[in-house]
Scaffold this motif. Structure first.
Motif, PDB file in Angstrom:
ATOM      1  N   MET A 243       0.842  -1.191   0.000  1.00 33.48           N
ATOM      2  CA  MET A 243       0.000   0.000   0.000  1.00 33.48           C
ATOM      3  C   MET A 243       0.883   1.247   0.000  1.00 33.48           C
ATOM      4  O   MET A 243       2.099   1.175   0.166  1.00 33.48           O
ATOM      5  N   GLU A 244       0.233   2.385  -0.129  1.00 31.68           N
ATOM      6  CA  GLU A 244       0.954   3.657  -0.055  1.00 31.68           C
ATOM      7  C   GLU A 244       0.940   4.194   1.369  1.00 31.68           C
ATOM      8  O   GLU A 244      -0.123   4.397   1.952  1.00 31.68           O
ATOM      9  N   LEU A 245       2.128   4.419   1.913  1.00 28.79           N
ATOM     10  CA  LEU A 245       2.257   5.222   3.116  1.00 28.79           C
ATOM     11  C   LEU A 245       2.489   6.673   2.713  1.00 28.79           C
ATOM     12  O   LEU A 245       1.866   7.584   3.233  1.00 28.79           O
ATOM     13  N   GLY A 246       3.382   6.869   1.741  1.00 29.48           N
ATOM     14  CA  GLY A 246       3.484   8.184   1.133  1.00 29.48           C
ATOM     15  C   GLY A 246       4.797   8.892   1.378  1.00 29.48           C
ATOM     16  O   GLY A 246       5.709   8.382   2.022  1.00 29.48           O
ATOM     17  N   MET A 247       4.890  10.080   0.828  1.00 30.25           N
ATOM     18  CA  MET A 247       6.070  10.914   0.975  1.00 30.25           C
ATOM     19  C   MET A 247       6.117  11.449   2.407  1.00 30.25           C
ATOM     20  O   MET A 247       5.120  11.925   2.944  1.00 30.25           O
ATOM     21  N   ARG A 248       7.299  11.367   3.005  1.00 27.61           N
ATOM     22  CA  ARG A 248       7.449  11.730   4.408  1.00 27.61           C
ATOM     23  C   ARG A 248       7.962  13.171   4.549  1.00 27.61           C
ATOM     24  O   ARG A 248       8.828  13.610   3.782  1.00 27.61           O
ATOM     25  N   HIS A 249       7.434  13.876   5.559  1.00 31.19           N
ATOM     26  CA  HIS A 249       7.759  15.278   5.783  1.00 31.19           C
ATOM     27  C   HIS A 249       8.026  15.519   7.268  1.00 31.19           C
ATOM     28  O   HIS A 249       7.544  14.778   8.123  1.00 31.19           O
ATOM     29  N   ILE A 250       8.748  16.585   7.567  1.00 26.36           N
ATOM     30  CA  ILE A 250       9.191  16.867   8.936  1.00 26.36           C
ATOM     31  C   ILE A 250       8.230  17.816   9.648  1.00 26.36           C
ATOM     32  O   ILE A 250       7.819  18.840   9.101  1.00 26.36           O
ATOM     33  N   THR A 251       7.881  17.477  10.889  1.00 28.50           N
ATOM     34  CA  THR A 251       7.243  18.428  11.788  1.00 28.50           C
ATOM     35  C   THR A 251       8.168  18.613  12.990  1.00 28.50           C
ATOM     36  O   THR A 251       8.928  17.717  13.348  1.00 28.50           O
ATOM     37  N   ASN A 252       8.101  19.787  13.619  1.00 26.00           N
ATOM     38  CA  ASN A 252       8.937  20.005  14.803  1.00 26.00           C
ATOM     39  C   ASN A 252       8.375  21.128  15.658  1.00 26.00           C
ATOM     40  O   ASN A 252       7.474  21.863  15.234  1.00 26.00           O
ATOM     41  N   SER A 253       8.902  21.246  16.854  1.00 33.79           N
ATOM     42  CA  SER A 253       8.429  22.251  17.800  1.00 33.79           C
ATOM     43  C   SER A 253       9.416  23.409  17.964  1.00 33.79           C
ATOM     44  O   SER A 253       9.206  24.275  18.814  1.00 33.79           O
ATOM     45  N   ARG A 254      10.490  23.431  17.160  1.00 32.00           N
ATOM     46  CA  ARG A 254      11.536  24.450  17.330  1.00 32.00           C
ATOM     47  C   ARG A 254      11.350  25.654  16.409  1.00 32.00           C
ATOM     48  O   ARG A 254      11.173  26.780  16.867  1.00 32.00           O
ATOM     49  N   ALA A 255      11.438  25.405  15.110  1.00 35.30           N
ATOM     50  CA  ALA A 255      11.413  26.500  14.132  1.00 35.30           C
ATOM     51  C   ALA A 255      11.195  25.897  12.746  1.00 35.30           C
ATOM     52  O   ALA A 255      11.394  24.698  12.545  1.00 35.30           O
ATOM     53  N   PRO A 256      10.814  26.698  11.758  1.00 34.51           N
ATOM     54  CA  PRO A 256      10.658  26.181  10.401  1.00 34.51           C
ATOM     55  C   PRO A 256      11.953  25.561   9.884  1.00 34.51           C
ATOM     56  O   PRO A 256      13.044  26.063  10.147  1.00 34.51           O
TER      57      PRO A 256
ATOM     58  N   SER B 296       3.158  10.987  22.822  1.00 36.89           N
ATOM     59  CA  SER B 296       3.556  11.385  24.173  1.00 36.89           C
ATOM     60  C   SER B 296       4.991  11.917  24.185  1.00 36.89           C
ATOM     61  O   SER B 296       5.304  12.850  24.943  1.00 36.89           O
ATOM     62  N   ALA B 297       5.872  11.354  23.351  1.00 39.41           N
ATOM     63  CA  ALA B 297       7.255  11.837  23.286  1.00 39.41           C
ATOM     64  C   ALA B 297       7.306  13.274  22.760  1.00 39.41           C
ATOM     65  O   ALA B 297       8.099  14.094  23.235  1.00 39.41           O
ATOM     66  N   LEU B 298       6.460  13.596  21.797  1.00 39.47           N
ATOM     67  CA  LEU B 298       6.379  14.964  21.286  1.00 39.47           C
ATOM     68  C   LEU B 298       5.760  15.899  22.325  1.00 39.47           C
ATOM     69  O   LEU B 298       6.235  17.012  22.550  1.00 39.47           O
ATOM     70  N   GLU B 299       4.700  15.427  22.949  1.00 41.15           N
ATOM     71  CA  GLU B 299       3.987  16.244  23.933  1.00 41.15           C
ATOM     72  C   GLU B 299       4.881  16.597  25.118  1.00 41.15           C
ATOM     73  O   GLU B 299       4.837  17.719  25.644  1.00 41.15           O
ATOM     74  N   GLN B 300       5.706  15.638  25.533  1.00 38.50           N
ATOM     75  CA  GLN B 300       6.580  15.838  26.691  1.00 38.50           C
ATOM     76  C   GLN B 300       7.960  16.373  26.311  1.00 38.50           C
ATOM     77  O   GLN B 300       8.827  16.500  27.156  1.00 38.50           O
ATOM     78  N   HIS B 301       8.147  16.658  25.018  1.00 39.24           N
ATOM     79  CA  HIS B 301       9.413  17.200  24.492  1.00 39.24           C
ATOM     80  C   HIS B 301      10.599  16.268  24.742  1.00 39.24           C
ATOM     81  O   HIS B 301      11.729  16.724  24.912  1.00 39.24           O
ATOM     82  N   VAL B 302      10.297  14.973  24.756  1.00 41.07           N
ATOM     83  CA  VAL B 302      11.372  13.975  24.762  1.00 41.07           C
ATOM     84  C   VAL B 302      12.123  14.051  23.431  1.00 41.07           C
ATOM     85  O   VAL B 302      13.333  13.854  23.372  1.00 41.07           O
ATOM     86  N   VAL B 303      11.371  14.314  22.358  1.00 43.71           N
ATOM     87  CA  VAL B 303      11.955  14.585  21.049  1.00 43.71           C
ATOM     88  C   VAL B 303      11.404  15.918  20.545  1.00 43.71           C
ATOM     89  O   VAL B 303      10.317  16.350  20.948  1.00 43.71           O
ATOM     90  N   ASP B 304      12.172  16.566  19.667  1.00 41.90           N
ATOM     91  CA  ASP B 304      11.746  17.849  19.099  1.00 41.90           C
ATOM     92  C   ASP B 304      10.824  17.682  17.900  1.00 41.90           C
ATOM     93  O   ASP B 304      10.039  18.589  17.597  1.00 41.90           O
ATOM     94  N   ALA B 305      10.980  16.554  17.209  1.00 49.07           N
ATOM     95  CA  ALA B 305      10.404  16.455  15.868  1.00 49.07           C
ATOM     96  C   ALA B 305      10.085  15.015  15.520  1.00 49.07           C
ATOM     97  O   ALA B 305      10.523  14.064  16.176  1.00 49.07           O
ATOM     98  N   GLN B 306       9.323  14.867  14.440  1.00 45.83           N
ATOM     99  CA  GLN B 306       9.051  13.561  13.851  1.00 45.83           C
ATOM    100  C   GLN B 306       8.858  13.768  12.359  1.00 45.83           C
ATOM    101  O   GLN B 306       8.761  14.901  11.879  1.00 45.83           O
ATOM    102  N   GLU B 307       8.810  12.686  11.606  1.00 44.60           N
ATOM    103  CA  GLU B 307       8.569  12.795  10.163  1.00 44.60           C
ATOM    104  C   GLU B 307       7.616  11.698   9.743  1.00 44.60           C
ATOM    105  O   GLU B 307       7.724  10.560  10.192  1.00 44.60           O
ATOM    106  N   ASN B 308       6.659  12.067   8.913  1.00 46.98           N
ATOM    107  CA  ASN B 308       5.612  11.154   8.462  1.00 46.98           C
ATOM    108  C   ASN B 308       4.906  11.748   7.257  1.00 46.98           C
ATOM    109  O   ASN B 308       5.019  12.951   6.990  1.00 46.98           O
ATOM    110  N   PRO B 309       4.152  10.937   6.532  1.00 45.68           N
ATOM    111  CA  PRO B 309       3.283  11.487   5.494  1.00 45.68           C
ATOM    112  C   PRO B 309       2.180  12.365   6.112  1.00 45.68           C
ATOM    113  O   PRO B 309       1.834  12.199   7.291  1.00 45.68           O
ATOM    114  N   TYR B 310       1.625  13.248   5.303  1.00 44.58           N
ATOM    115  CA  TYR B 310       0.580  14.139   5.792  1.00 44.58           C
ATOM    116  C   TYR B 310      -0.594  13.373   6.397  1.00 44.58           C
ATOM    117  O   TYR B 310      -1.181  13.805   7.405  1.00 44.58           O
TER     118      TYR B 310
END
Length: 334
Positions: free
Chosen positions: A147-160, A201-215
């Motif tokens: 199946m298609e998961l898709g093109m992956r893109h970055i989200t983060n809590s720091r800056a563009p 939860s890792a994003l919410e608690q700022h264990v990590v700054d960012a993740q990447e996934n399809p939209y």
């Protein structure tokens, strides 16, 4: 986001047992399929709305599919392990979660190699996919399609994220795929492999700054609630592998095996079409919640050169130089 209850792992009758048990000629058999994608993700929708109905129709209701999306039977790793051991019949899962068992999958995980979905499916639906399917079978899986998961893109809590410098030191959650991890090490980030069930939860608690996934995953998993910035990096195109337990599958009658394959082929065709429309709507929704940044083609090319220089030799060693060269040759035909 709530963490799934792992009590669901203690289902009263396992799938493989249900499939292998001797039953009267007209008795129904249960078929359990589990995934870690949210209920509204196009893969979960396709399995529930198409696969379940097609199996019932083709088997004259002698095979009954129970669908468990949204980590109801555990996270991606648990589902993969259960299928491999024969206690779960089928899972649909991001291909990265199979790459440590079958490193040949890294050949289609190279950064920035697929310009679009058509190029990606031309490769996975051809001889490259056939070669990977054989490797998966050697490891205890029957590949039912991609199946298609898709093109992956970055989200983060720091800056563009607009260039490579913006990734420096960013603690970024990734799937457990060595090519993915090595790519972002080369780009200056601090990548961390993590199962999907832990990400929110890792994003919410700022264990990590960012993740990447399809939209579609970013939207369905509600990461916009705990991340501010979205950048259209498009660094990997990713597949969803649909794999059955070899142990369980080989206990089925040939006609049952055939109808399961036929039903999943129909399901995958539907899912790929659905992925196109849901991607557009997911992006539109995310733009209303997050700061959206376009990464220029020039920056993406710079990222590709840096990443490929760092990862290509390692991928060839793990996945096999011949297979990697075959992927690159197929991509070059576009």
């Amino acid at each position: 986001m709530k963490t799934p209850s792992f009590a669901r792992l203690l289902a009263p009758v396992s799938l493989a047992v249900a499939l292998m048990a001797a039953t009267p000629a007209h008795a129904q058999q249960k078929l359990q399929i589990a995934g870690n994608f949210a209920v509204e993700h196009p893969s979960s929708v396709a399995v529930e709305q198409v696969f379940k109905k097609e199996v019932a129709r083709l088997s004259n209701n002698q095979l009954v599919v129970d669908v468990f999306p949204a980590m109801q039977l555990g996270g991606a790793k648990e589902n993969v392990d259960a299928v491999r051991s024969g206690t779960l019949a089928i899972t649909w899962v991001g291909a990265a979660f199979l790459s440590r068992i079958a490193p040949e999958l890294e050949a289609v995980s190279l950064p920035f190699i697929f310009a679009n979905r058509d190029a990606a499916f031309r490769v996975i639906d051809g001889p490259v996919g056939d070669a990977i399917d054989k490797k998966l079978q050697d490891k205890g899986f029957i590949a039912l399609g991609w199946m298609e998961l898709g093109m992956r893109h970055i989200t983060n809590s720091r800056a563009p994220v607009q260039n490579i410098a913006d990734l420096k030191g960013m603690k970024l959650r990734l799937q457990p795929n060595e090519t993915h991890l090595a790519t972002f090490r080369a780009l200056g980030a601090n990548p961390v492999a993590m199962d999907a069930k832990e990400v929110y939860s890792a994003l919410e608690q700022h264990v990590v700054d960012a993740q990447e996934n399809p939209y579609t995953v970013i939207s369905a998993s509600r990461y916009g609630e705990v991340q501010k910035h979205l950048s259209n990096s498009g660094h990997f195109f990713d597949f969803i592998a649909v794999v059955a337990s070899k142990k369980a599958f080989e206990q089925l009658k040939p006609e049952q095996q055939k109808l399961i394959r036929e039903a999943m082929t129909t399901t995958i065709a539907h899912q790929r079409k659905l992925a196109i429309t849901t991607e557009a709507s997911a992006l539109a929704g995310l733009k209303g919640k997050m700061t959206y940044t376009e990464v220029s083609p020039a920056v993406k090319e710079e990222m590709r050169k840096v990443a490929m220089a760092a990862v290509l030799d390692g991928v060839k060693k793990r996945a096999g130089a011949e297979l990697v060269d075959q992927v690159l040759a197929e991509v070059a035909k576009r």
